[in-house]
Design a protein around this motif. Sequence first.
Motif, PDB file in Angstrom:
ATOM      1  N   UNK A  50       0.822  -1.218   0.000  1.00 19.94           N
ATOM      2  CA  UNK A  50       0.000   0.000   0.000  1.00 19.94           C
ATOM      3  C   UNK A  50       0.849   1.258   0.000  1.00 19.94           C
ATOM      4  N   UNK A  51       2.001   1.170   0.619  1.00 23.21           N
ATOM      5  CA  UNK A  51       2.829   2.371   0.777  1.00 23.21           C
ATOM      6  C   UNK A  51       4.211   2.128   0.185  1.00 23.21           C
ATOM      7  N   UNK A  52       4.759   3.175  -0.421  1.00 19.39           N
ATOM      8  CA  UNK A  52       6.113   3.080  -0.965  1.00 19.39           C
ATOM      9  C   UNK A  52       7.129   3.529   0.079  1.00 19.39           C
ATOM     10  N   UNK A  53       8.267   2.859   0.060  1.00 19.50           N
ATOM     11  CA  UNK A  53       9.371   3.271   0.917  1.00 19.50           C
ATOM     12  C   UNK A  53       9.881   4.660   0.592  1.00 19.50           C
ATOM     13  N   UNK A  54       9.472   5.182  -0.562  1.00 22.04           N
ATOM     14  CA  UNK A  54       9.848   6.564  -0.896  1.00 22.04           C
ATOM     15  C   UNK A  54       9.070   7.557  -0.026  1.00 22.04           C
ATOM     16  N   UNK A  55       7.911   7.111   0.470  1.00 22.38           N
ATOM     17  CA  UNK A  55       7.067   8.005   1.290  1.00 22.38           C
ATOM     18  C   UNK A  55       7.131   7.659   2.778  1.00 22.38           C
ATOM     19  N   UNK A  56       7.208   6.355   3.065  1.00 22.91           N
ATOM     20  CA  UNK A  56       7.205   5.885   4.459  1.00 22.91           C
ATOM     21  C   UNK A  56       8.398   4.947   4.629  1.00 22.91           C
ATOM     22  N   UNK A  57       9.135   5.129   5.714  1.00 18.02           N
ATOM     23  CA  UNK A  57      10.297   4.279   5.954  1.00 18.02           C
ATOM     24  C   UNK A  57       9.827   2.880   6.389  1.00 18.02           C
ATOM     25  N   UNK A  58      10.011   1.892   5.494  1.00 16.29           N
ATOM     26  CA  UNK A  58       9.581   0.530   5.841  1.00 16.29           C
ATOM     27  C   UNK A  58      10.738  -0.289   6.430  1.00 16.29           C
ATOM     28  N   UNK A  59      11.896   0.352   6.613  1.00 18.75           N
ATOM     29  CA  UNK A  59      13.076  -0.403   7.036  1.00 18.75           C
ATOM     30  C   UNK A  59      12.982  -0.890   8.474  1.00 18.75           C
ATOM     31  N   UNK A  60      12.096  -0.266   9.270  1.00 20.08           N
ATOM     32  CA  UNK A  60      12.026  -0.663  10.681  1.00 20.08           C
ATOM     33  C   UNK A  60      10.824  -1.581  10.956  1.00 20.08           C
ATOM     34  N   UNK A  61      10.125  -1.971   9.917  1.00 17.92           N
ATOM     35  CA  UNK A  61       8.946  -2.827  10.114  1.00 17.92           C
ATOM     36  C   UNK A  61       9.336  -4.220  10.608  1.00 17.92           C
ATOM     37  N   UNK A  62      10.518  -4.667  10.196  1.00 18.16           N
ATOM     38  CA  UNK A  62      10.907  -6.052  10.448  1.00 18.16           C
ATOM     39  C   UNK A  62      12.328  -6.114  11.000  1.00 18.16           C
ATOM     40  N   UNK A  63      12.563  -7.158  11.797  1.00 14.14           N
ATOM     41  CA  UNK A  63      13.947  -7.522  12.094  1.00 14.14           C
ATOM     42  C   UNK A  63      14.442  -8.295  10.876  1.00 14.14           C
ATOM     43  N   UNK A  64      15.618  -7.968  10.392  1.00 15.42           N
ATOM     44  CA  UNK A  64      16.095  -8.627   9.171  1.00 15.42           C
ATOM     45  C   UNK A  64      17.422  -9.348   9.405  1.00 15.42           C
ATOM     46  N   UNK A  65      17.739 -10.228   8.473  1.00 14.36           N
ATOM     47  CA  UNK A  65      19.048 -10.890   8.498  1.00 14.36           C
ATOM     48  C   UNK A  65      19.519 -11.048   7.057  1.00 14.36           C
ATOM     49  N   UNK A  66      20.802 -11.255   6.888  1.00 14.40           N
ATOM     50  CA  UNK A  66      21.311 -11.500   5.539  1.00 14.40           C
ATOM     51  C   UNK A  66      22.104 -12.806   5.523  1.00 14.40           C
ATOM     52  N   UNK A  67      22.233 -13.360   4.339  1.00 16.02           N
ATOM     53  CA  UNK A  67      23.047 -14.551   4.159  1.00 16.02           C
ATOM     54  C   UNK A  67      24.275 -14.172   3.368  1.00 16.02           C
TER      55      UNK A  67
END
Length: 187
Positions: free
Chosen positions: A84-101
């Motif tokens: 519904x929302x773009x990361x350009x308008x709302x910061x979605x980076x804090x919605x989830x705990x993330x991990x990388x491989x």
Amino acid sequence: MAKRTIKPGPYIVPMPTVLVGSVVDGRPNFMTAAFCGIANYQPAVIGCGLNPTHRTCRGIEEHGAFSINVPSRDQVVVTDYCGLVSGDKVDKSTLFETFTGSLPGAPMISSFPLTAECRLLQSVPLGQDTLYLAEIVAVHAEEGILTKDQVDWHKLHPLLFTFPDAGYWAMGEYVARAWSVGKQHPR
Ligand SMILES: Cc1cc2nc3c(=O)[nH]c(=O)nc-3n(C[C@H](O)[C@H](O)[C@H](O)COP(=O)(O)O)c2cc1C
């Protein structure tokens, strides 16, 4: 029965519902996507039809990588929110705990039961969307969705999507075993 020709559209259902993740401006970003499908078995290649103007796609193109995050049906609200929302308008980076491989450009969502790291192979502009073809280089699954080391969809409860009604659905009834039931067909 008589048939009517209707407007061409994406009438192959169900579609999967996933969150595609990438890194943009040093932060993870996630968008909902339904135009995703397997394009090759070995090596495992996925194809996603994504509008290149989406913030997530900028990350895919810059880093040559993205993640696929498969939600279960009880994660429908946050899954829809990311569409519904773009990361350009709302910061979605804090919605989830993330991990990388192994791919730093493919941030994955810790709370989603099944995630995959994908290395971009090719971008094919098709019109409104671009087909991002990528090799699935690693898959991470929660123990609880596995049966004998295989993903068990009856435990994961994937979220399916149908068009044009824009509906989210749970998996329906089991019908029959593939490469098997067809043997009953009269020759
Ligand atoms: C159910 C659903 C499915 C979607 N599928 C796609 C898709 O397959 N391709 C696409 O480009 N956008 C799709 N979208 C739209 C994007 O998720 C949406 O535009 C999002 O805000 C883009 O986020 P971003 O700009 O932060 O990347 C879908 C949205 C929803 C709700």
